[in-house]
Design a protein around this motif. Sequence first.
Motif, PDB file in Angstrom:
ATOM      1  N   LEU A  60       0.822  -1.216   0.000  1.00 32.64           N
ATOM      2  CA  LEU A  60       0.000   0.000   0.000  1.00 32.64           C
ATOM      3  C   LEU A  60       0.851   1.259   0.000  1.00 32.64           C
ATOM      4  O   LEU A  60       0.397   2.326  -0.437  1.00 32.64           O
ATOM      5  N   TYR A  61       2.096   1.138   0.481  1.00 32.55           N
ATOM      6  CA  TYR A  61       2.948   2.321   0.558  1.00 32.55           C
ATOM      7  C   TYR A  61       3.397   2.798  -0.818  1.00 32.55           C
ATOM      8  O   TYR A  61       3.989   3.866  -0.949  1.00 32.55           O
ATOM      9  N   LYS A  62       3.132   2.004  -1.851  1.00 35.66           N
ATOM     10  CA  LYS A  62       3.366   2.497  -3.212  1.00 35.66           C
ATOM     11  C   LYS A  62       2.342   3.557  -3.589  1.00 35.66           C
ATOM     12  O   LYS A  62       2.562   4.346  -4.502  1.00 35.66           O
ATOM     13  N   HIS A  63       1.218   3.564  -2.901  1.00 37.66           N
ATOM     14  CA  HIS A  63       0.128   4.488  -3.217  1.00 37.66           C
ATOM     15  C   HIS A  63      -0.040   5.582  -2.161  1.00 37.66           C
ATOM     16  O   HIS A  63      -0.431   6.707  -2.488  1.00 37.66           O
ATOM     17  N   PHE A  64       0.223   5.249  -0.899  1.00 33.47           N
ATOM     18  CA  PHE A  64       0.056   6.204   0.196  1.00 33.47           C
ATOM     19  C   PHE A  64       1.254   6.092   1.136  1.00 33.47           C
ATOM     20  O   PHE A  64       1.744   4.996   1.388  1.00 33.47           O
ATOM     21  N   GLN A  65       1.683   7.218   1.670  1.00 31.39           N
ATOM     22  CA  GLN A  65       2.847   7.214   2.560  1.00 31.39           C
ATOM     23  C   GLN A  65       2.555   6.487   3.871  1.00 31.39           C
ATOM     24  O   GLN A  65       3.460   5.916   4.483  1.00 31.39           O
ATOM     25  N   SER A  66       1.304   6.527   4.317  1.00 27.51           N
ATOM     26  CA  SER A  66       0.943   5.933   5.595  1.00 27.51           C
ATOM     27  C   SER A  66      -0.570   5.797   5.671  1.00 27.51           C
ATOM     28  O   SER A  66      -1.294   6.332   4.823  1.00 27.51           O
TER      29      SER A  66
END
Length: 203
Positions: A60-66
């Motif tokens: 998911l960190y490819k799309h959102f930082q956290s």
Amino acid sequence: MPLPGPRSPWGGLAGTNLGVVTPRRQQILDIAADLFASRGFHGVSVAELGAACGVSGPALYKHFQSKDAMLAEMLVTISETLLSEGRSRVATAGDPREALEALVEWHIEFALEHRALIVVQDRDWSSLPDEARERVRALQRAYVDEWAAQIRRHDATLSPEASRTRAHVLFGLLNSTPHSGRLPDPQMHDVLRDMAHGALGLS
């Protein structure tokens, strides 16, 4: 007036100051909204979010930082959408009555289609990062002011504060859909519209 077809609040905003809303990001935000609404922001782990999206948590960190960034984009974007679409509909209205009718129609459309987002907004507001919270607060004030301006144009006897109070009361009514929606959506639409029009003196 017929109800518009469903649409995502992330669509139509090709980019916020938080990121570009691609179809994959939209899908993740939709899934996250449902999970946060059912279990709370702190009740959902990144691993569980990833599993629901069909990927590992770290992916998911490819799309959102956290996870915090995901919540921030979710709530900032819905506030941007409410304000921009509300202003757009007012701009095409012929008079204050039509403007209020358009605002009511828009907010009912949103409230019926996006119950999960209303729950997340109400329950997880305190979990927003400070910068995002201030941005949402500013957008919400502007949206209230848009409603209040049209309410006062329709009834010039009202003070600015009285107009804003009426706007907040109407939001309480229209945002009740996660709890009050016991009828099919078309019927709920009519109930909400009739009650809002009555409160605004549009009946």
